[in-house]
Motif scaffolding. Structure first.
Motif, mmCIF file in Angstrom:
data_model
loop_
_atom_site.group_PDB
_atom_site.id
_atom_site.type_symbol
_atom_site.label_atom_id
_atom_site.label_comp_id
_atom_site.label_asym_id
_atom_site.label_seq_id
_atom_site.Cartn_x
_atom_site.Cartn_y
_atom_site.Cartn_z
ATOM 1 N N GLY A 3 -4.351 4.312 13.346
ATOM 2 C CA GLY A 3 -4.304 3.502 12.141
ATOM 3 C C GLY A 3 -5.648 3.486 11.452
ATOM 4 N N ARG A 4 -5.614 3.421 10.137
ATOM 5 C CA ARG A 4 -6.847 3.378 9.341
ATOM 6 C C ARG A 4 -6.752 2.210 8.379
ATOM 7 N N LEU A 5 -7.784 1.365 8.405
ATOM 8 C CA LEU A 5 -7.803 0.160 7.581
ATOM 9 C C LEU A 5 -8.844 0.303 6.482
ATOM 10 N N TYR A 6 -8.435 0.010 5.248
ATOM 11 C CA TYR A 6 -9.338 0.001 4.103
ATOM 12 C C TYR A 6 -9.258 -1.381 3.468
ATOM 13 N N ILE A 7 -10.410 -1.982 3.219
ATOM 14 C CA ILE A 7 -10.449 -3.315 2.621
ATOM 15 C C ILE A 7 -11.221 -3.233 1.307
ATOM 16 N N HIS A 8 -10.585 -3.677 0.246
ATOM 17 C CA HIS A 8 -11.248 -3.713 -1.056
ATOM 18 C C HIS A 8 -12.446 -4.652 -0.967
ATOM 19 N N PRO A 9 -13.597 -4.264 -1.557
ATOM 20 C CA PRO A 9 -14.791 -5.133 -1.468
ATOM 21 C C PRO A 9 -14.523 -6.571 -1.895
ATOM 22 N N CYS A 10 -13.703 -6.747 -2.913
ATOM 23 C CA CYS A 10 -13.404 -8.104 -3.388
ATOM 24 C C CYS A 10 -12.388 -8.815 -2.507
ATOM 25 N N ALA A 11 -11.805 -8.089 -1.534
ATOM 26 C CA ALA A 11 -10.790 -8.703 -0.683
ATOM 27 C C ALA A 11 -11.326 -9.078 0.689
ATOM 28 N N ARG A 12 -12.598 -8.771 0.961
ATOM 29 C CA ARG A 12 -13.137 -9.067 2.286
ATOM 30 C C ARG A 12 -13.179 -10.564 2.563
ATOM 31 N N ILE A 54 0.246 8.420 11.994
ATOM 32 C CA ILE A 54 -0.933 7.795 11.369
ATOM 33 C C ILE A 54 -0.462 6.789 10.332
ATOM 34 N N TYR A 55 -1.085 5.615 10.352
ATOM 35 C CA TYR A 55 -0.795 4.566 9.373
ATOM 36 C C TYR A 55 -2.065 4.249 8.595
ATOM 37 N N HIS A 56 -1.925 4.167 7.277
ATOM 38 C CA HIS A 56 -3.023 3.746 6.395
ATOM 39 C C HIS A 56 -2.663 2.378 5.820
ATOM 40 N N VAL A 57 -3.545 1.419 5.996
ATOM 41 C CA VAL A 57 -3.332 0.068 5.475
ATOM 42 C C VAL A 57 -4.514 -0.291 4.583
ATOM 43 N N LYS A 58 -4.225 -0.634 3.334
ATOM 44 C CA LYS A 58 -5.261 -1.013 2.389
ATOM 45 C C LYS A 58 -5.028 -2.446 1.929
ATOM 46 N N ILE A 59 -6.030 -3.307 2.179
ATOM 47 C CA ILE A 59 -5.970 -4.681 1.691
ATOM 48 C C ILE A 59 -6.615 -4.702 0.312
ATOM 49 N N LEU A 60 -5.822 -5.030 -0.689
ATOM 50 C CA LEU A 60 -6.273 -4.936 -2.076
ATOM 51 C C LEU A 60 -6.712 -6.291 -2.612
ATOM 52 N N GLU A 61 -7.332 -6.228 -3.763
ATOM 53 C CA GLU A 61 -7.797 -7.449 -4.430
ATOM 54 C C GLU A 61 -6.606 -8.202 -5.007
#
Length: 542
Positions: free
Chosen positions: A332-341, A485-492
């Motif tokens: 799994g791969r996690l991406y977090i938007h800077p404004c969403a941290r 593989i899973y990609h998870v992006k936490i958005l603003e």
């Protein structure tokens, strides 16, 4: 008793010689049929004009080609691969299960030893025997994706230049007709028909003379609107004898050699004549003979690995489970938007009065589990339909929606008021390709304070979703993959200015656009109902 030569008039040597010649002639015909060399196929028709396919553009203008009927051979003029085994393996596996696919795999060496016609008959019998005709949708829901990926860009350009297109295939017509008509706008498709008894395929193709009569009848209908002086062009492979009645009507035939086909490029996705948005089936790879061998070898090990993955999911905390998943192929791969941290931290605060609403696109049933791992806390998944087995194996809570807007709204508001974090997929169904289906506005009508989540998944062997198959096997097939593989992006979060002035539909469309842009997917107005009507012929109501 006289044993000498009989010179009586009853003994007629010339007559015996004539009978012997007839016997030899019949024996010759029998050997030709046995070796699959029917008479009339030993040489090309010298009256036809054969040319290389590149010269078509030089000899005919674009306007001429637009008013021309092209008769093309599917395998020889469109597809880059010369092997038909992958397509029959897809039919055997998807319509008959793993056992039928194994039988086809074991018989394929025999198919390679006999003549091409006999090998084709063997594969047809194994794949189609006992399959109900009305339930066979593989040619429309599974094969188009693999046929599209096998198209040669150069051959595709030749076919699409002409205004009217007539296709001829060695494969049974039920395997290619849906693809050719739906995606390439082919006007008429000729191929071998299968015999049907009591609504079931018996695994036999119609005899040549029957097929010839049917083709002749269909040709009269297909060419009924074409003027007698129309210029028909043929297109096929140079290593095959184009003896079909269709090609005998052509004034010119353009040929491509196997060496030229090996240099053909695959058709780019942006050149597809029609978006390939939906397809069904379990196999995610092109099942060539060697790739199928790898799958057969992997399945016993994959069952053990899949069981281990399930036990890890339901028994271990995320801090331990996530590293173990990466070690055994579930990455799994996690991406977090800077404004969403800051939202990820604040959402875990115990002082929150209401739960957090996570809104995401839908790829597989495991989406809520990976979102739970991404935020490192338990969540509750809202689903429209979930099998009892999936509920038992799920490490998170699940609630079923009723498709009644008022009841579902009240239930979601109640769960949020109980400080439960909810995961909702407004698409209502999964989509394998890079598209985002239309979002239901239900979540936006409850609250405009939600966290958008962009999800994408990649599998190496099996799809963990299905439209026409058994849905309770979806998670089993997903964990059966050697690598997933899973990609998870936490958005603003969406801006809340003038939130009261925006309708639920506008908020849902904005969330759809935000998730689509984050993934590089195309946003569409296609709904869950549209998908199931295309793949399963129903509205997807379970």
């Amino acid at each position: 008793m006289y044993l000498g030569n009989d010179t009586s008039p009853n003994n007629n040597p010339p007559k015996m010689d004539r009978k012997m010649v007839q016997h030899l002639f019949f024996l010759y015909n029998f050997l030709l049929k046995l070796l699959s060399y029917p008479q009339g196929k030993l040489r090309k028709n010298k009256s036809l004009k054969y040319m290389k396919y590149e010269s078509m553009v030089d000899k005919h203008t674009s306007e001429e080609l637009c008013n021309t009927t092209l008769v093309f051979e599917v395998e020889g003029g469109l597809l880059r691969s010369c092997s038909l085994f992958p397509y029959f393996m897809l039919v055997a596996f998807e319509s008959g299960g793993m056992l039928r696919g194994l039988v086809l795999f074991l018989f394929y060496p025999l198919v390679c030893l006999v003549s091409k016609e006999k090998g084709l008959k063997i594969m047809v019998f194994i794949c189609f025997f006992g399959i109900k005709k009305d339930n066979f949708v593989i040619g429309r829901t599974v094969l188009p994706r693999f046929l599209m990926e096998d198209l040669g860009f150069e051959g595709f350009e030749v076919v699409m230049r002409c205004g009217r297109k007539v296709g001829y295939s060695e494969l049974p017509r039920v395997m290619v007709e849906g693809f050719l008509k739906d995606y390439l706008d082919v006007d008429c498709v000729f191929g071998r028909d299968l015999k049907v008894v009591c609504g079931y395929f018996v695994g036999l193709m119609e005899d040549d003379y029957v097929t010839s009569r049917i083709s002749s009848f269909l040709m009269d209908d297909a060419y009924g609107e074409i003027k007698s002086d129309s210029h028909l062009i043929g297109f096929g492979s140079s290593n095959k004898i184009l003896d079909h009645q269709l090609f005998s009507l052509c004034k010119e035939i353009y040929l491509v050699s196997e060496a030229e086909k090996r240099s053909w490029r695959p058709l780019p996705r942006d050149k597809y004549p029609k978006p390939l948005m939906f397809h069904d089936g379990r196999i995610a790879f092109r099942p060539t003979f060697l790739a199928t061998l790898a799958m057969i070898i992997w399945i016993p090990f994959g069952l053990c690995v899949g069981l281990l993955r399930i036990l890890i999911t339901i028994s271990l905390p995320y801090t331990i489970a996530i590293p173990l998943f990466a070690f055994i192929g579930m990455r799994g791969r996690l991406y977090i938007h800077p404004c969403a941290r800051h939202m990820r931290v604040s959402s875990t605060s115990p002082t929150e009065r209401k739960g957090t609403l996570y809104v995401c696109n839908h790829r597989t049933l495991l989406d809520p589990i990976y979102i739970s791992m991404a935020v490192m806390k338990p969540v509750t998944a809202l689903t429209y339909s979930l099998s009892r087995l999936s509920e038992l194996l799920s490490p998170i809570k699940t609630f079923k929606l009723t498709r009644n807007k008022e009841k579902d709204s009240k239930m979601m508001e109640m769960l949020l008021s109980q400080s439960l974090d909810l995961v909702v997929c407004p698409e209502g169904t999964t989509c394998r390709e890079p598209y985002v289906l239309r979002f239901s506005p239900l979540f936006a009508e409850i609250s405009d304070d939600f966290v958008p989540m962009a999800i994408d998944s990649k599998v190496s062997m099996f799809y963990g979703t299905t439209a026409a198959g058994f849905k309770f096997l979806d998670p089993m097939f997903f964990v059966l993959n050697p690598i997933a593989i899973y990609h998870v992006k936490i958005l603003e979060k969406l801006p809340r200015e003038n939130a009261s002035e925006r309708s639920g539909i506008e908020v849902a469309n904005q969330a759809q656009k935000q998730i689509g842009e984050a993934l590089g997917f195309e946003c569409t107005n296609v709904t869950r109902r549209d998908k199931y009507m295309i793949l399963a012929g129903n509205e997807g109501v379970v």
